[in-house]
Design a protein around this motif. Structure first.
Motif, PDB file in Angstrom:
ATOM      1  N   ILE A  65      -5.000 135.923  50.436  1.00 35.67           N
ATOM      2  CA  ILE A  65      -5.101 135.627  51.904  1.00 35.67           C
ATOM      3  C   ILE A  65      -4.297 134.501  52.240  1.00 35.67           C
ATOM      4  CG2 ILE A  65      -6.587 134.660  53.749  1.00 35.67           C
ATOM      5  CD1 ILE A  65      -8.774 136.533  52.421  1.00 35.67           C
ATOM      6  N   ARG A  66      -4.120 133.509  51.308  1.00 35.23           N
ATOM      7  CA  ARG A  66      -3.492 132.081  51.428  1.00 35.23           C
ATOM      8  C   ARG A  66      -2.706 131.699  50.053  1.00 35.23           C
ATOM      9  NH1 ARG A  66      -7.017 130.236  54.081  1.00 35.23           N
ATOM     10  NH2 ARG A  66      -8.646 131.671  53.631  1.00 35.23           N
ATOM     11  N   VAL A  67      -1.962 130.787  50.069  1.00 32.14           N
ATOM     12  CA  VAL A  67      -1.363 130.266  49.269  1.00 32.14           C
ATOM     13  C   VAL A  67      -1.332 128.795  49.002  1.00 32.14           C
ATOM     14  CG1 VAL A  67       0.491 132.209  48.584  1.00 32.14           C
ATOM     15  CG2 VAL A  67       1.243 130.333  50.184  1.00 32.14           C
ATOM     16  N   GLY A  68      -1.300 128.285  48.184  1.00 29.83           N
ATOM     17  CA  GLY A  68      -1.698 126.712  48.093  1.00 29.83           C
ATOM     18  C   GLY A  68      -0.848 126.043  46.896  1.00 29.83           C
ATOM     19  N   THR A  69      -0.949 124.726  46.754  1.00 24.23           N
ATOM     20  CA  THR A  69      -0.139 123.973  45.734  1.00 24.23           C
ATOM     21  C   THR A  69      -1.125 122.944  45.228  1.00 24.23           C
ATOM     22  OG1 THR A  69       0.418 122.216  47.281  1.00 24.23           O
ATOM     23  CG2 THR A  69       1.828 123.937  47.230  1.00 24.23           C
ATOM     24  N   TYR A  70      -0.704 122.621  44.041  1.00 25.27           N
ATOM     25  CA  TYR A  70      -1.467 121.704  43.382  1.00 25.27           C
ATOM     26  C   TYR A  70      -1.882 120.211  44.243  1.00 25.27           C
ATOM     27  CZ  TYR A  70      -2.616 118.357  39.403  1.00 25.27           C
ATOM     28  OH  TYR A  70      -3.189 117.365  38.681  1.00 25.27           O
ATOM     29  N   ARG A  71      -0.955 119.883  44.969  1.00 29.36           N
ATOM     30  CA  ARG A  71      -1.067 118.861  46.013  1.00 29.36           C
ATOM     31  C   ARG A  71      -1.840 119.087  46.945  1.00 29.36           C
ATOM     32  NH1 ARG A  71      -2.513 114.435  47.333  1.00 29.36           N
ATOM     33  NH2 ARG A  71      -1.506 113.074  48.842  1.00 29.36           N
ATOM     34  N   ASP A  72      -1.619 120.423  47.530  1.00 33.67           N
ATOM     35  CA  ASP A  72      -2.848 120.689  48.719  1.00 33.67           C
ATOM     36  C   ASP A  72      -4.272 120.415  48.152  1.00 33.67           C
ATOM     37  OD1 ASP A  72      -0.633 121.404  50.739  1.00 33.67           O
ATOM     38  OD2 ASP A  72      -0.497 123.443  49.605  1.00 33.67           O
TER      39      ASP A  72
END
Length: 194
Positions: A145-152
């Motif tokens: 549904i979503r993508v994210g990053t380590y920093r996010d």
């Protein structure tokens, strides 16, 4: 996430003999490993019928539940560890489930595909959504549904008053602690309520 080295890295974060809740446990492989090799006990939560049956065949206690409905059935701190391995990106309300993870478990462990990994950045620079081993779907057929990053996740943890106890990336079964946001396909965080 089925790579044996990756699974072993995550399993090492779980204390021996811990009571574990594995959210989105899939076929129960990680919980089975934790029971056999680390003396853990607990439950898996899974929605897919085939995965629930696979858990039962492995001897893993499993509850069939849609995680978007929450974890109201569990009391505060009823587990030593709550796992969300490749689950967070599939949930409609990831932030609520993150808070529920911290409420139900003394420690939470999440792992998810890191969208900021350099091959993903290169794909976006070329005008295309990435298709990699960690993100193997085309943009139009992904279950994410979503993508994210380590920093996010670092920012989200801070916003929700979670204390990060350990954080690293995983790439090809190896832990990446130097520049994990760019160098690792998977982000891993161990946290507790702040």
């Amino acid at each position: 996430m089925s790579d044996a080295a990756t699974t072993a890295s995550i399993a090492r974060l779980v204390p021996e003999k811990a009571r574990v809740l594995d959210l989105g446990c899939g076929d129960g492989a990680l919980l089975d490993l934790l029971q056999r090799e680390r003396g853990c006990s607990g439950y898996g939560i899974e929605i897919a019928d085939a995965n629930v049956q696979a858990c039962v065949r492995r001897g893993v206690n499993v509850i069939q539940l849609n995680l978007d409905e929450g974890l109201a059935m569990f009391d505060d701190a009823s587990f030593d560890v709550v796992l969300q391995i490749d689950t967070l990106q599939h949930l409609r309300n990831a932030e609520i489930m993150l808070r529920e993870t911290a409420r139900v478990g003394r420690i939470g462990i999440v792992a998810f595909p890191n969208f900021a990994h350099w091959p993903n950045r290169l794909s976006v620079l070329q005008g295309r959504m990435p298709v990699t081993r960690r993100l193997p779907y085309q943009w139009y057929d992904t279950p994410n549904i979503r993508v994210g990053t380590y920093r996010d996740f670092e920012v989200l943890a801070q916003k929700n008053h979670l204390q990060v106890l350990d954080a690293f990336g995983l790439q090809d079964g190896r832990e990446v602690r130097f520049l994990p946001n760019a160098r690792a396909g998977t982000a891993v965080f161990k946290f507790q309520r702040g």
